[in-house]
Design a protein around this motif. Structure first.
Motif, PDB file in Angstrom:
ATOM      1  N   MET A   1       0.839  -1.209   0.000  1.00  0.00           N
ATOM      2  CA  MET A   1       0.000   0.000   0.000  1.00  0.00           C
ATOM      3  C   MET A   1       0.870   1.254   0.000  1.00  0.00           C
ATOM      4  O   MET A   1       1.946   1.259   0.592  1.00  0.00           O
ATOM      5  N   ALA A   2       0.407   2.278  -0.630  1.00  0.00           N
ATOM      6  CA  ALA A   2       1.182   3.508  -0.742  1.00  0.00           C
ATOM      7  C   ALA A   2       1.390   4.152   0.627  1.00  0.00           C
ATOM      8  O   ALA A   2       0.712   3.826   1.590  1.00  0.00           O
ATOM      9  N   LYS A   3       2.329   5.059   0.682  1.00  0.00           N
ATOM     10  CA  LYS A   3       2.604   5.726   1.953  1.00  0.00           C
ATOM     11  C   LYS A   3       1.415   6.589   2.379  1.00  0.00           C
ATOM     12  O   LYS A   3       0.454   6.754   1.645  1.00  0.00           O
ATOM     13  N   SER A   4       1.528   7.110   3.552  1.00  0.00           N
ATOM     14  CA  SER A   4       0.364   7.710   4.186  1.00  0.00           C
ATOM     15  C   SER A   4       0.423   9.232   4.190  1.00  0.00           C
ATOM     16  O   SER A   4       1.065   9.824   5.037  1.00  0.00           O
ATOM     17  N   PRO A   5      -0.209   9.864   3.208  1.00  0.00           N
ATOM     18  CA  PRO A   5      -0.168  11.320   3.176  1.00  0.00           C
ATOM     19  C   PRO A   5      -1.023  11.915   4.289  1.00  0.00           C
ATOM     20  O   PRO A   5      -1.978  11.288   4.743  1.00  0.00           O
ATOM     21  N   GLU A   6      -0.655  13.076   4.701  1.00  0.00           N
ATOM     22  CA  GLU A   6      -1.394  13.742   5.769  1.00  0.00           C
ATOM     23  C   GLU A   6      -2.185  14.895   5.185  1.00  0.00           C
ATOM     24  O   GLU A   6      -1.654  15.712   4.439  1.00  0.00           O
ATOM     25  N   VAL A   7      -3.476  14.920   5.475  1.00  0.00           N
ATOM     26  CA  VAL A   7      -4.285  16.037   5.008  1.00  0.00           C
ATOM     27  C   VAL A   7      -4.964  16.718   6.193  1.00  0.00           C
ATOM     28  O   VAL A   7      -5.319  16.084   7.171  1.00  0.00           O
ATOM     29  N   LYS A   8      -5.091  18.026   6.067  1.00  0.00           N
ATOM     30  CA  LYS A   8      -5.722  18.803   7.133  1.00  0.00           C
ATOM     31  C   LYS A   8      -7.096  19.272   6.669  1.00  0.00           C
ATOM     32  O   LYS A   8      -7.218  19.993   5.675  1.00  0.00           O
ATOM     33  N   LEU A   9      -8.115  18.818   7.376  1.00  0.00           N
ATOM     34  CA  LEU A   9      -9.487  19.149   7.015  1.00  0.00           C
ATOM     35  C   LEU A   9     -10.091  20.056   8.082  1.00  0.00           C
ATOM     36  O   LEU A   9      -9.924  19.812   9.270  1.00  0.00           O
ATOM     37  N   ALA A  10     -10.823  21.072   7.656  1.00  0.00           N
ATOM     38  CA  ALA A  10     -11.519  21.924   8.619  1.00  0.00           C
ATOM     39  C   ALA A  10     -13.002  21.958   8.278  1.00  0.00           C
ATOM     40  O   ALA A  10     -13.384  22.005   7.110  1.00  0.00           O
ATOM     41  N   VAL A  11     -13.818  21.899   9.313  1.00  0.00           N
ATOM     42  CA  VAL A  11     -15.263  21.886   9.148  1.00  0.00           C
ATOM     43  C   VAL A  11     -15.812  23.244   9.580  1.00  0.00           C
ATOM     44  O   VAL A  11     -15.612  23.671  10.720  1.00  0.00           O
ATOM     45  N   PHE A  12     -16.482  23.897   8.623  1.00  0.00           N
ATOM     46  CA  PHE A  12     -17.001  25.241   8.867  1.00  0.00           C
ATOM     47  C   PHE A  12     -18.520  25.258   8.744  1.00  0.00           C
ATOM     48  O   PHE A  12     -19.109  24.453   8.027  1.00  0.00           O
ATOM     49  N   GLY A  13     -19.129  26.220   9.382  1.00  0.00           N
ATOM     50  CA  GLY A  13     -20.576  26.406   9.276  1.00  0.00           C
ATOM     51  C   GLY A  13     -21.095  27.043  10.556  1.00  0.00           C
ATOM     52  O   GLY A  13     -20.460  26.960  11.610  1.00  0.00           O
ATOM     53  N   ARG A  14     -22.241  27.670  10.440  1.00  0.00           N
ATOM     54  CA  ARG A  14     -22.872  28.363  11.566  1.00  0.00           C
ATOM     55  C   ARG A  14     -22.994  27.427  12.782  1.00  0.00           C
ATOM     56  O   ARG A  14     -23.164  26.218  12.620  1.00  0.00           O
ATOM     57  N   ALA A  15     -22.925  27.998  13.968  1.00  0.00           N
ATOM     58  CA  ALA A  15     -23.113  27.214  15.193  1.00  0.00           C
ATOM     59  C   ALA A  15     -24.467  26.515  15.152  1.00  0.00           C
ATOM     60  O   ALA A  15     -25.472  27.113  14.780  1.00  0.00           O
ATOM     61  N   GLY A  16     -24.491  25.240  15.476  1.00  0.00           N
ATOM     62  CA  GLY A  16     -25.730  24.497  15.569  1.00  0.00           C
ATOM     63  C   GLY A  16     -26.080  23.667  14.341  1.00  0.00           C
ATOM     64  O   GLY A  16     -27.065  22.917  14.359  1.00  0.00           O
ATOM     65  N   VAL A  17     -25.287  23.780  13.273  1.00  0.00           N
ATOM     66  CA  VAL A  17     -25.624  23.028  12.050  1.00  0.00           C
ATOM     67  C   VAL A  17     -25.285  21.536  12.174  1.00  0.00           C
ATOM     68  O   VAL A  17     -25.740  20.729  11.366  1.00  0.00           O
ATOM     69  N   GLY A  18     -24.472  21.206  13.189  1.00  0.00           N
ATOM     70  CA  GLY A  18     -24.155  19.790  13.404  1.00  0.00           C
ATOM     71  C   GLY A  18     -22.730  19.413  13.043  1.00  0.00           C
ATOM     72  O   GLY A  18     -22.450  18.240  12.796  1.00  0.00           O
ATOM     73  N   LYS A  19     -21.826  20.376  13.055  1.00  0.00           N
ATOM     74  CA  LYS A  19     -20.424  20.092  12.714  1.00  0.00           C
ATOM     75  C   LYS A  19     -19.829  19.038  13.647  1.00  0.00           C
ATOM     76  O   LYS A  19     -19.221  18.061  13.197  1.00  0.00           O
ATOM     77  N   SER A  20     -20.006  19.252  14.944  1.00  0.00           N
ATOM     78  CA  SER A  20     -19.419  18.316  15.916  1.00  0.00           C
ATOM     79  C   SER A  20     -20.066  16.943  15.787  1.00  0.00           C
ATOM     80  O   SER A  20     -19.373  15.920  15.807  1.00  0.00           O
ATOM     81  N   ALA A  21     -21.380  16.927  15.617  1.00  0.00           N
ATOM     82  CA  ALA A  21     -22.081  15.644  15.467  1.00  0.00           C
ATOM     83  C   ALA A  21     -21.587  14.904  14.225  1.00  0.00           C
ATOM     84  O   ALA A  21     -21.430  13.678  14.247  1.00  0.00           O
ATOM     85  N   LEU A  22     -21.322  15.627  13.151  1.00  0.00           N
ATOM     86  CA  LEU A  22     -20.831  15.005  11.911  1.00  0.00           C
ATOM     87  C   LEU A  22     -19.436  14.430  12.102  1.00  0.00           C
ATOM     88  O   LEU A  22     -19.145  13.313  11.664  1.00  0.00           O
ATOM     89  N   GLU A 166     -14.489  12.027  -0.023  1.00  0.00           N
ATOM     90  CA  GLU A 166     -14.449  12.773  -1.277  1.00  0.00           C
ATOM     91  C   GLU A 166     -13.569  14.020  -1.128  1.00  0.00           C
ATOM     92  O   GLU A 166     -12.839  14.390  -2.055  1.00  0.00           O
ATOM     93  N   LEU A 167     -13.631  14.652   0.025  1.00  0.00           N
ATOM     94  CA  LEU A 167     -12.776  15.821   0.250  1.00  0.00           C
ATOM     95  C   LEU A 167     -11.302  15.416   0.209  1.00  0.00           C
ATOM     96  O   LEU A 167     -10.476  16.110  -0.390  1.00  0.00           O
ATOM     97  N   CYS A 168     -10.971  14.278   0.824  1.00  0.00           N
ATOM     98  CA  CYS A 168      -9.585  13.797   0.774  1.00  0.00           C
ATOM     99  C   CYS A 168      -9.159  13.557  -0.672  1.00  0.00           C
ATOM    100  O   CYS A 168      -8.044  13.915  -1.065  1.00  0.00           O
ATOM    101  N   ARG A 169     -10.043  12.959  -1.451  1.00  0.00           N
ATOM    102  CA  ARG A 169      -9.719  12.717  -2.868  1.00  0.00           C
ATOM    103  C   ARG A 169      -9.476  14.040  -3.584  1.00  0.00           C
ATOM    104  O   ARG A 169      -8.535  14.176  -4.364  1.00  0.00           O
ATOM    105  N   GLU A 170     -10.340  14.991  -3.333  1.00  0.00           N
ATOM    106  CA  GLU A 170     -10.234  16.308  -3.977  1.00  0.00           C
ATOM    107  C   GLU A 170      -8.895  16.961  -3.625  1.00  0.00           C
ATOM    108  O   GLU A 170      -8.250  17.558  -4.490  1.00  0.00           O
ATOM    109  N   ILE A 171      -8.469  16.825  -2.385  1.00  0.00           N
ATOM    110  CA  ILE A 171      -7.168  17.382  -1.983  1.00  0.00           C
ATOM    111  C   ILE A 171      -6.039  16.672  -2.712  1.00  0.00           C
ATOM    112  O   ILE A 171      -5.097  17.295  -3.198  1.00  0.00           O
ATOM    113  N   ARG A 172      -6.160  15.339  -2.811  1.00  0.00           N
ATOM    114  CA  ARG A 172      -5.090  14.543  -3.430  1.00  0.00           C
ATOM    115  C   ARG A 172      -4.985  14.814  -4.932  1.00  0.00           C
ATOM    116  O   ARG A 172      -3.956  14.588  -5.532  1.00  0.00           O
TER     117      ARG A 172
END
Ligand code: GDP
Ligand code: MG
Length: 174
Positions: A1-22, A166-172
């Motif tokens: 398997m290929a090596k392990s790239p590191e990606v940094k993802l940030a979740v944005f959106g108004r308070a209460g939309v469910g970011k933490s739950a997601l 999908e976001l990871c793919r988009e970054i890659r």
């Protein structure tokens, strides 16, 4: 398997939309009803995506940051999940300004992005049509998912994990 790239993802959106739950749903496959809304946390996670192990650092923002803090988070991230709540039109209207700020901060780079309409289990309270989400995603040239941190079943696309992958793919791809 290929090596392990590191990606940094940030979740944005108004308070209460469910970011933490997601994020918690993605990491644990569980739903946590109440999560401290003022909390900002980062998590580490590994997943195999298309036969490649990807290491992620995930920033769950509080959604109450001032512009300077937002810009800091945007500079930090490689890719972004913009979340709104399908039962809260205001949260949908917050998305375009977030995208504008992202473009400003990341200019001239293309910004890997996923648009996510959460709380798709609350169909009776819907204020934002699926087509509006699709249209906005088309404007922003990004993938779009409706999903539910609560049930992780309904909506278009393949649930919460699919949006993160999908976001990871988009970054890659960049
Ligand atoms: P955040 O401020 O964006 O991190 O939002 P939270 O994750 O704290 O969620 C805010 C509220 O929405 C909490 O009461 C959650 O239980 C609820 N919630 C989050 N996601 C969903 C969902 O998909 N469906 C439903 N019905 N409620 C949700
Ligand atoms: Mg939160």
């Amino acid at each position: 398997m290929a090596k392990s790239p590191e990606v940094k993802l940030a979740v944005f959106g108004r308070a209460g939309v469910g970011k933490s739950a997601l994020v918690v749903r993605f990491l644990t496959k569980r739903f946590i009803w109440e999560y401290d809304p003022t909390l900002e946390s980062t998590y580490r996670h590994q997943a195999v995506i298309d036969d490649e192990t990807v290491s992620m650092e995930i920033l769950d923002t509080a959604g109450q940051e001032d512009v300077l803090q937002k810009e800091g988070h945007m500079r930090w991230g490689d890719g972004f999940i913009l979340v709104y709540d399908i039962t809260d039109r205001g949260s949908f209207e917050d998305v375009a300004p977030l995208k504008g700020l992202l473009d400003e901060v990341k200019r001239p780079k293309h910004v890997p992005l996923v648009l996510l309409g959460n709380k798709a289990d609350l169909e009776h309270g819907r204020q934002v049509a699926t087509e509006e989400g699709e249209r906005l995603a088309a404007d922003m040239a990004c993938a779009f998912y409706e999903c539910s941190a609560c049930t992780d079943q309904v909506g278009t696309g393949g649930g919460v994990a699919e949006a993160f992958h999908e976001l990871c793919r988009e970054i890659r791809r960049r």
